[in-house]
Design a protein around this motif. Structure first.
Motif, PDB file in Angstrom:
ATOM      1  N   SER A   7      -1.986 -11.314   0.298  1.00 16.12           N
ATOM      2  CA  SER A   7      -1.950 -10.392  -0.831  1.00 16.12           C
ATOM      3  C   SER A   7      -3.326 -10.313  -1.484  1.00 16.12           C
ATOM      4  N   THR A   8      -3.677  -9.121  -1.930  1.00 16.56           N
ATOM      5  CA  THR A   8      -4.926  -8.977  -2.681  1.00 16.56           C
ATOM      6  C   THR A   8      -4.814  -9.619  -4.050  1.00 16.56           C
ATOM      7  N   MET A  86       5.653 -12.789  -3.954  1.00 16.43           N
ATOM      8  CA  MET A  86       4.360 -12.206  -3.614  1.00 16.43           C
ATOM      9  C   MET A  86       4.383 -10.696  -3.840  1.00 16.43           C
ATOM     10  N   LEU A  87       5.452 -10.053  -3.410  1.00 17.10           N
ATOM     11  CA  LEU A  87       5.591  -8.610  -3.623  1.00 17.10           C
ATOM     12  C   LEU A  87       5.584  -8.276  -5.109  1.00 17.10           C
ATOM     13  N   GLU A  88       6.309  -9.074  -5.894  1.00 16.28           N
ATOM     14  CA  GLU A  88       6.368  -8.833  -7.340  1.00 16.28           C
ATOM     15  C   GLU A  88       4.999  -9.014  -7.991  1.00 16.28           C
ATOM     16  N   SER A  91       2.784  -6.005  -7.010  1.00 21.37           N
ATOM     17  CA  SER A  91       3.170  -4.680  -7.509  1.00 21.37           C
ATOM     18  C   SER A  91       2.622  -4.468  -8.912  1.00 21.37           C
ATOM     19  N   GLY A  92       2.288  -3.252  -9.210  1.00 20.85           N
ATOM     20  CA  GLY A  92       1.816  -2.916 -10.539  1.00 20.85           C
ATOM     21  C   GLY A  92       0.403  -3.394 -10.851  1.00 20.85           C
ATOM     22  N   ARG A  93      -0.326  -3.852  -9.856  1.00 21.14           N
ATOM     23  CA  ARG A  93      -1.683  -4.357 -10.085  1.00 21.14           C
ATOM     24  C   ARG A  93      -2.757  -3.329  -9.738  1.00 21.14           C
ATOM     25  N   GLY A  94      -2.376  -2.081  -9.675  1.00 21.78           N
ATOM     26  CA  GLY A  94      -3.343  -1.039  -9.347  1.00 21.78           C
ATOM     27  C   GLY A  94      -3.109  -0.501  -7.956  1.00 21.78           C
ATOM     28  N   GLU A  95      -3.612   0.695  -7.727  1.00 21.21           N
ATOM     29  CA  GLU A  95      -3.329   1.372  -6.459  1.00 21.21           C
ATOM     30  C   GLU A  95      -3.970   0.702  -5.255  1.00 21.21           C
ATOM     31  N   VAL A 100      -0.988  -7.448   3.380  1.00 21.09           N
ATOM     32  CA  VAL A 100      -1.077  -7.237   4.822  1.00 21.09           C
ATOM     33  C   VAL A 100      -0.455  -8.436   5.521  1.00 21.09           C
ATOM     34  N   TRP A 101      -0.023  -8.223   6.744  1.00 21.13           N
ATOM     35  CA  TRP A 101       0.390  -9.366   7.556  1.00 21.13           C
ATOM     36  C   TRP A 101      -0.338  -9.295   8.885  1.00 21.13           C
ATOM     37  N   GLN A 102      -0.492 -10.459   9.484  1.00 26.87           N
ATOM     38  CA  GLN A 102      -1.132 -10.526  10.786  1.00 26.87           C
ATOM     39  C   GLN A 102      -0.527 -11.657  11.597  1.00 26.87           C
ATOM     40  N   ALA A 103      -0.440 -11.400  12.889  1.00 32.23           N
ATOM     41  CA  ALA A 103       0.085 -12.371  13.847  1.00 32.23           C
ATOM     42  C   ALA A 103      -0.711 -12.213  15.144  1.00 32.23           C
ATOM     43  N   ALA A 104      -0.527 -13.124  16.065  1.00 35.39           N
ATOM     44  CA  ALA A 104      -1.245 -13.074  17.331  1.00 35.39           C
ATOM     45  C   ALA A 104      -0.848 -11.868  18.174  1.00 35.39           C
ATOM     46  N   SER A 105       0.387 -11.407  18.011  1.00 28.38           N
ATOM     47  CA  SER A 105       0.882 -10.246  18.758  1.00 28.38           C
ATOM     48  C   SER A 105       2.095  -9.688  18.046  1.00 28.38           C
TER      49      SER A 105
END
Length: 107
Positions: A7-8, A86-88, A91-95, A100-105
């Motif tokens: 999360s940013t 994390m989603l909560e 959210s609401g922190r600016g546009e 993001v998520w990342q995995a090996a495949s």
């Protein structure tokens, strides 16, 4: 395989792909090696995950009442709450706030 959610606004969470798949499917996301929750997707995803947690808890509650025992394994809800939080937080922190998520495949 591990999947990392970043999360940013709220750090990161790492989980096994089978759990990540269940959570992403609950919010109608593809289980690709890389993906994103945009700002516009965060609030609907929170609502969908909370609904999935409630649906998963109903059969467990009924089973506990039937045999008088309380199960101790980790529930879907307990596993979902870190991502919901994390989603909560994101959210609401600016546009530009996103997750993001990342995995090996793809998983």
């Amino acid at each position: 395989m591990l999947v990392k959610f970043i999360s940013t606004e709220a750090g990161e969470i790492v989980m096994y792909a089978d759990l990540a798949r269940a959570l992403l499917q609950a919010v109608d996301k593809e289980c690709t090696a890389r993906g994103v929750f945009t700002q516009a997707e965060l609030l609907p995803a929170i609502a969908q995950l909370k609904a999935a947690v409630e649906r998963a808890a109903e059969p467990a509650a009924e089973a506990d009442e039937e045999d008088g025992r309380r199960e101790l394994p980790v529930t879907f809800g307990a596993r979902a709450w870190p991502l919901i939080k994390m989603l909560e937080r994101t959210s609401g922190r600016g546009e530009k706030a996103h997750i993001v998520w990342q995995a090996a495949s793809d998983f």
